[in-house]
Design an enzyme around this catalytic site. Structure first.
Site, PDB file in Angstrom:
ATOM      1  N   HIS A  76       3.018 -12.802  -5.243  1.00 30.15           N
ATOM      2  CA  HIS A  76       1.992 -13.059  -4.409  1.00 30.15           C
ATOM      3  C   HIS A  76       1.405 -14.482  -4.223  1.00 30.15           C
ATOM      4  CE1 HIS A  76      -1.472 -11.704  -1.752  1.00 30.15           C
ATOM      5  NE2 HIS A  76      -1.216 -10.476  -2.049  1.00 30.15           N
ATOM      6  N   ALA A  77       2.226 -15.349  -4.123  1.00 26.48           N
ATOM      7  CA  ALA A  77       2.005 -16.895  -4.050  1.00 26.48           C
ATOM      8  C   ALA A  77       1.227 -16.978  -2.782  1.00 26.48           C
ATOM      9  CB  ALA A  77       2.986 -17.802  -4.071  1.00 26.48           C
ATOM     10  N   TYR A  78       0.240 -18.038  -2.657  1.00 36.58           N
ATOM     11  CA  TYR A  78      -0.519 -18.482  -1.770  1.00 36.58           C
ATOM     12  C   TYR A  78      -0.327 -19.948  -1.474  1.00 36.58           C
ATOM     13  CZ  TYR A  78      -3.996 -14.541  -1.497  1.00 36.58           C
ATOM     14  OH  TYR A  78      -4.333 -13.294  -1.351  1.00 36.58           O
TER      15      TYR A  78
ATOM     16  N   ASP B 171      -2.229  -9.566   8.498  1.00 32.67           N
ATOM     17  CA  ASP B 171      -1.833  -8.885   7.059  1.00 32.67           C
ATOM     18  C   ASP B 171      -0.941  -7.779   7.445  1.00 32.67           C
ATOM     19  OD1 ASP B 171      -1.663  -8.025   4.462  1.00 32.67           O
ATOM     20  OD2 ASP B 171      -4.115  -7.445   4.340  1.00 32.67           O
TER      21      ASP B 171
ATOM     22  N   ARG C 234       0.740  -1.181  -0.130  1.00 28.41           N
ATOM     23  CA  ARG C 234      -0.008  -0.014   0.063  1.00 28.41           C
ATOM     24  C   ARG C 234       0.790   1.265  -0.038  1.00 28.41           C
ATOM     25  NH1 ARG C 234      -2.375  -3.865   2.627  1.00 28.41           N
ATOM     26  NH2 ARG C 234      -4.694  -4.335   2.221  1.00 28.41           N
TER      27      ARG C 234
ATOM     28  N   HIS D  25      -0.869  -2.476  -4.637  1.00 28.01           N
ATOM     29  CA  HIS D  25      -0.400  -3.569  -5.364  1.00 28.01           C
ATOM     30  C   HIS D  25      -0.229  -2.729  -6.917  1.00 28.01           C
ATOM     31  CE1 HIS D  25       0.261  -6.268  -2.647  1.00 28.01           C
ATOM     32  NE2 HIS D  25      -1.234  -7.152  -2.633  1.00 28.01           N
TER      33      HIS D  25
ATOM     34  N   GLU E   8       5.140 -12.434   1.453  1.00 30.63           N
ATOM     35  CA  GLU E   8       5.765 -11.616   0.521  1.00 30.63           C
ATOM     36  C   GLU E   8       6.746 -10.710   1.051  1.00 30.63           C
ATOM     37  OE1 GLU E   8       1.829  -9.739  -1.019  1.00 30.63           O
ATOM     38  OE2 GLU E   8       1.213 -10.699   0.887  1.00 30.63           O
TER      39      GLU E   8
ATOM     40  N   GLN F 156       5.753  -9.375   4.340  1.00 28.22           N
ATOM     41  CA  GLN F 156       4.241  -9.318   4.850  1.00 28.22           C
ATOM     42  C   GLN F 156       3.754 -10.699   4.974  1.00 28.22           C
ATOM     43  OE1 GLN F 156       3.049  -6.181   4.979  1.00 28.22           O
ATOM     44  NE2 GLN F 156       0.801  -6.544   4.906  1.00 28.22           N
TER      45      GLN F 156
END
Length: 349
Positions: free
Chosen positions: A176-178, A247, A79, A105, A312, A284
């Site tokens: 941004h892999a989960y 987050d 952000r 982003h 991240e 993150q």
């Protein structure tokens, strides 16, 4: 490397799937659309192959990718407060895509919705390139950007970012892999424990924008210096109630711009563990609090809240507006390089 044609982008160019396999039979796949990391196939304790990455079933859905699953994020990840920043005494305004509070982003024209050019490919290496012109997304300078994915025989996915601009600009890239170490379709983080090598974090306001403070994790819900459950019911009902999970940016211990271990995750039930190394100052930790991908996941899976977690690597959120944070500004003509490594292995306990 296996290369497969998936279809055509909106301008007619071909979209491809690239699948790597190392000597251990571990497989990772990527696409040139959004530079998305689509899958990581790794065996659990009993030898069953699990896909540890959440992602879309159909490649076309990358254009509406909920939660930015596996995307390359740039020019600036996370952000920027008010969608504004001042650089060299000039005010730049970005689109407000996170309510009226921030730009997140670098959207809405995300890198994750663009078709990259294949710059180089080898047996287990893929380099994707993207040109971002001056004032693209609101950022100054023509930018030549590339991301290089490598699958090693040590079961590592190495991600190397490189950028060069003709003007001073922000460069803060991430993936941004989960992940879910029980498999992408498990639907919960209940079996996960995490250790984050950070003695401090950056507190944020109700809109997840850092206040500018750097606070010690001692005695808080952010103390993961020893391995703990990823999501604790008590913390969710108290300190994390407003956000619904994590987050938050953690300040990596002893940051000096060289590679160091930032975080470790372990799943006792599957026996799978992972480590994250980076040369970035922050990481993150996100527990998918806002994830909502109904019928879009692999095999038609619904990915809901807390289906996966992200680690991240980054400069701190809103760093451009916080002079006490490490700066994400790269001078004109200076080549920016950064590396993050995700290593996967099996652990007994």
């Amino acid at each position: 490397m296996k290369v497969q044609k998936l279809g055509h982008f909106v301008d007619g160019r071909e979209v491809h799937l690239f699948t790597m396999e190392n000597k251990n039979g571990v497989k990772a796949s990527f696409t040139d659309l959004g530079g998305v990391w689509l899958s990581l196939l790794f065996p659990n304790r009993s030898g069953k192959e699990l896909d540890l990455l959440l992602s879309v079933e159909n490649w076309e859905d990358i254009m509406e990718n909920p939660g930015h699953m596996g995307e390359v994020v740039g020019r600036n990840c996370n952000r920027i407060a008010g969608g504004m920043f001042n650089l060299n005494n000039k005010l730049y305004r970005l689109f407000l895509n996170d309510g009226q509070y921030s730009n997140c982003h670098s959207g809405p024209d995300y890198y994750g919705r663009r078709l990259f050019t294949v710059k180089e490919k080898g047996e287990n290496t893929l380099t994707l390139a993207l040109f971002s012109q001056d004032m693209d997304q609101g950022f100054p300078g023509d930018l030549d950007f590339s991301v290089r994915y490598t699958l090693t025989d040590d079961n590592e996915v190495k991600i190397r970012y490189k950028g060069l601009s003709n003007k001073d600009t922000i460069m803060n890239f991430t993936n941004h892999a989960y992940f879910n170490l029980m498999g992408h379709d498990f639907g919960s983080l209940s079996e996960h424990e995490i250790c984050i090598h950070a003695d401090s974090y950056t507190p944020s306001d109700s809109h997840l924008i850092p206040t500018g403070e750097i606070c010690a994790v001692d005695g808080t819900a952010f103390d993961f210096r020893t391995e703990k459950a990823m999501l604790d019911t008590k913390r969710l009902k108290n300190e994390l109630k407003a956000v619904g999970g994590y987050d938050h940016n953690f300040c990596i211990r002893d940051y000096d711009g060289t590679l160091r271990c930032a975080a470790e995750v372990f799943c006792k039930k599957s026996g799978i563990a992972m480590e994250v190394e980076t040369d970035c100052p922050g990481i993150q930790f996100y527990t998918g609090n806002f994830m909502a991908a109904e019928d879009l996941g692999k095999g038609g899976c619904d990915y809901g809240k807390h289906s996966g977690f992200c680690l991240e690597t980054q400069f701190y959120p809103d760093a451009i507006n916080k002079p006490n944070f490490p700066s994400p500004v790269v001078k004109a003509g200076v080549v920016y390089k950064s590396e993050t490594i995700y290593r996967f292995f099996r652990r007994l306990i």
